[in-house]
Design a protein around this motif. Structure first.
Motif, mmCIF file in Angstrom:
data_model
loop_
_atom_site.group_PDB
_atom_site.id
_atom_site.type_symbol
_atom_site.label_atom_id
_atom_site.label_comp_id
_atom_site.label_asym_id
_atom_site.label_seq_id
_atom_site.Cartn_x
_atom_site.Cartn_y
_atom_site.Cartn_z
ATOM 1 N N TRP A 166 0.798 -1.218 0.000
ATOM 2 C CA TRP A 166 0.000 0.000 0.000
ATOM 3 C C TRP A 166 0.828 1.263 0.000
ATOM 4 O O TRP A 166 0.343 2.331 -0.311
ATOM 5 C CB TRP A 166 -0.976 0.011 1.180
ATOM 6 C CG TRP A 166 -2.153 -0.824 0.867
ATOM 7 C CD1 TRP A 166 -2.401 -2.082 1.306
ATOM 8 C CD2 TRP A 166 -3.217 -0.500 -0.010
ATOM 9 N NE1 TRP A 166 -3.563 -2.554 0.771
ATOM 10 C CE2 TRP A 166 -4.092 -1.597 -0.043
ATOM 11 C CE3 TRP A 166 -3.539 0.622 -0.773
ATOM 12 C CZ2 TRP A 166 -5.246 -1.612 -0.790
ATOM 13 C CZ3 TRP A 166 -4.703 0.605 -1.523
ATOM 14 C CH2 TRP A 166 -5.536 -0.511 -1.528
ATOM 15 N N ARG A 167 2.107 1.180 0.354
ATOM 16 C CA ARG A 167 2.950 2.377 0.385
ATOM 17 C C ARG A 167 2.974 3.075 -0.973
ATOM 18 O O ARG A 167 3.085 4.283 -1.036
ATOM 19 C CB ARG A 167 4.373 2.036 0.796
ATOM 20 C CG ARG A 167 4.505 1.812 2.245
ATOM 21 C CD ARG A 167 5.646 2.608 2.783
ATOM 22 N NE ARG A 167 5.848 2.221 4.153
ATOM 23 C CZ ARG A 167 5.365 2.889 5.170
ATOM 24 N NH1 ARG A 167 4.667 3.963 4.977
ATOM 25 N NH2 ARG A 167 5.562 2.484 6.389
ATOM 26 N N VAL A 209 -3.441 6.150 0.458
ATOM 27 C CA VAL A 209 -4.469 5.666 1.361
ATOM 28 C C VAL A 209 -5.210 6.853 1.963
ATOM 29 O O VAL A 209 -6.411 6.833 2.122
ATOM 30 C CB VAL A 209 -3.847 4.789 2.469
ATOM 31 C CG1 VAL A 209 -4.883 4.365 3.479
ATOM 32 C CG2 VAL A 209 -3.174 3.574 1.857
ATOM 33 N N SER A 229 1.097 10.039 9.299
ATOM 34 C CA SER A 229 0.429 9.447 8.132
ATOM 35 C C SER A 229 0.759 7.968 8.017
ATOM 36 O O SER A 229 -0.122 7.148 7.742
ATOM 37 C CB SER A 229 0.846 10.167 6.848
ATOM 38 O OG SER A 229 0.430 11.501 6.877
ATOM 39 N N SER A 230 2.023 7.622 8.228
ATOM 40 C CA SER A 230 2.432 6.215 8.160
ATOM 41 C C SER A 230 1.728 5.379 9.219
ATOM 42 O O SER A 230 1.274 4.265 8.936
ATOM 43 C CB SER A 230 3.948 6.084 8.328
ATOM 44 O OG SER A 230 4.610 6.632 7.220
ATOM 45 N N GLU A 284 -1.886 4.923 8.017
ATOM 46 C CA GLU A 284 -1.959 4.016 6.871
ATOM 47 C C GLU A 284 -1.711 2.570 7.281
ATOM 48 O O GLU A 284 -2.426 1.659 6.859
ATOM 49 C CB GLU A 284 -0.946 4.433 5.807
ATOM 50 C CG GLU A 284 -1.300 5.718 5.096
ATOM 51 C CD GLU A 284 -0.196 6.204 4.170
ATOM 52 O OE1 GLU A 284 0.974 5.805 4.349
ATOM 53 O OE2 GLU A 284 -0.521 6.991 3.270
ATOM 54 N N GLU A 288 -4.713 1.145 9.112
ATOM 55 C CA GLU A 288 -5.808 0.815 8.192
ATOM 56 C C GLU A 288 -5.556 -0.524 7.504
ATOM 57 O O GLU A 288 -6.462 -1.342 7.381
ATOM 58 C CB GLU A 288 -5.977 1.910 7.138
ATOM 59 C CG GLU A 288 -6.645 3.145 7.635
ATOM 60 C CD GLU A 288 -6.936 4.145 6.526
ATOM 61 O OE1 GLU A 288 -6.674 3.845 5.346
ATOM 62 O OE2 GLU A 288 -7.432 5.224 6.847
ATOM 63 N N ALA A 307 -6.940 -0.088 2.006
ATOM 64 C CA ALA A 307 -7.273 1.277 2.408
ATOM 65 C C ALA A 307 -8.727 1.313 2.864
ATOM 66 O O ALA A 307 -9.600 0.731 2.228
ATOM 67 C CB ALA A 307 -7.069 2.232 1.237
#
Length: 117
Positions: free
Chosen positions: A21-22, A26, A47-48, A51, A54, A61
């Motif tokens: 997902w990086r 997301v 944020s990391s 993410e 999630e 996401a």
């Protein structure tokens, strides 16, 4: 043959999911703008965290309102952010209720807080 270590397997799978997902976005742009405003220099780490949580909970996401609920409850505090993430991991529906995003008017509440989409 020895049994595989389930904890190591789950940790590795979680890491792989996060790495997958990086490369994708997301967090939406309006959530990202709010995070930037609230966390400044820490925005990348925050944020990391969001993410990765999630992906751990939903294996992809989540809907924008999930991230929005975390941001609303955190209100710029890293400690509150961690608490909101923990609530999401325990029961994401309780997270939505706590952030007042569980009702039919959740979309207009998000627009009021984050700006129109």
């Amino acid at each position: 043959m020895p049994r595989p270590n389930r904890a190591a397997f789950n940790k590795r799978d979680s890491w792989l999911a996060v790495q997958f997902w990086r490369g994708s976005t997301v967090i939406t742009s309006r959530i990202a703008a709010r995070l930037e405003w609230q966390y400044g220099a820490e925005v990348s780490s925050v944020s990391s965290l969001l993410e990765e949580a999630e992906v751990r909970v939903f294996h992809e996401a989540a809907e924008e309102k999930i991230a929005a609920a975390v941001v609303i409850l955190a209100d710029g505090s890293v400690d509150e952010l961690l608490g909101a993430i923990e609530l999401m991991e325990t029961d994401w529906r309780d997270l939505l209720i706590a952030a007042d995003l569980a009702h039919a008017d959740w979309s207009s509440r998000m627009d009021d807080i984050f700006g129109a989409n």
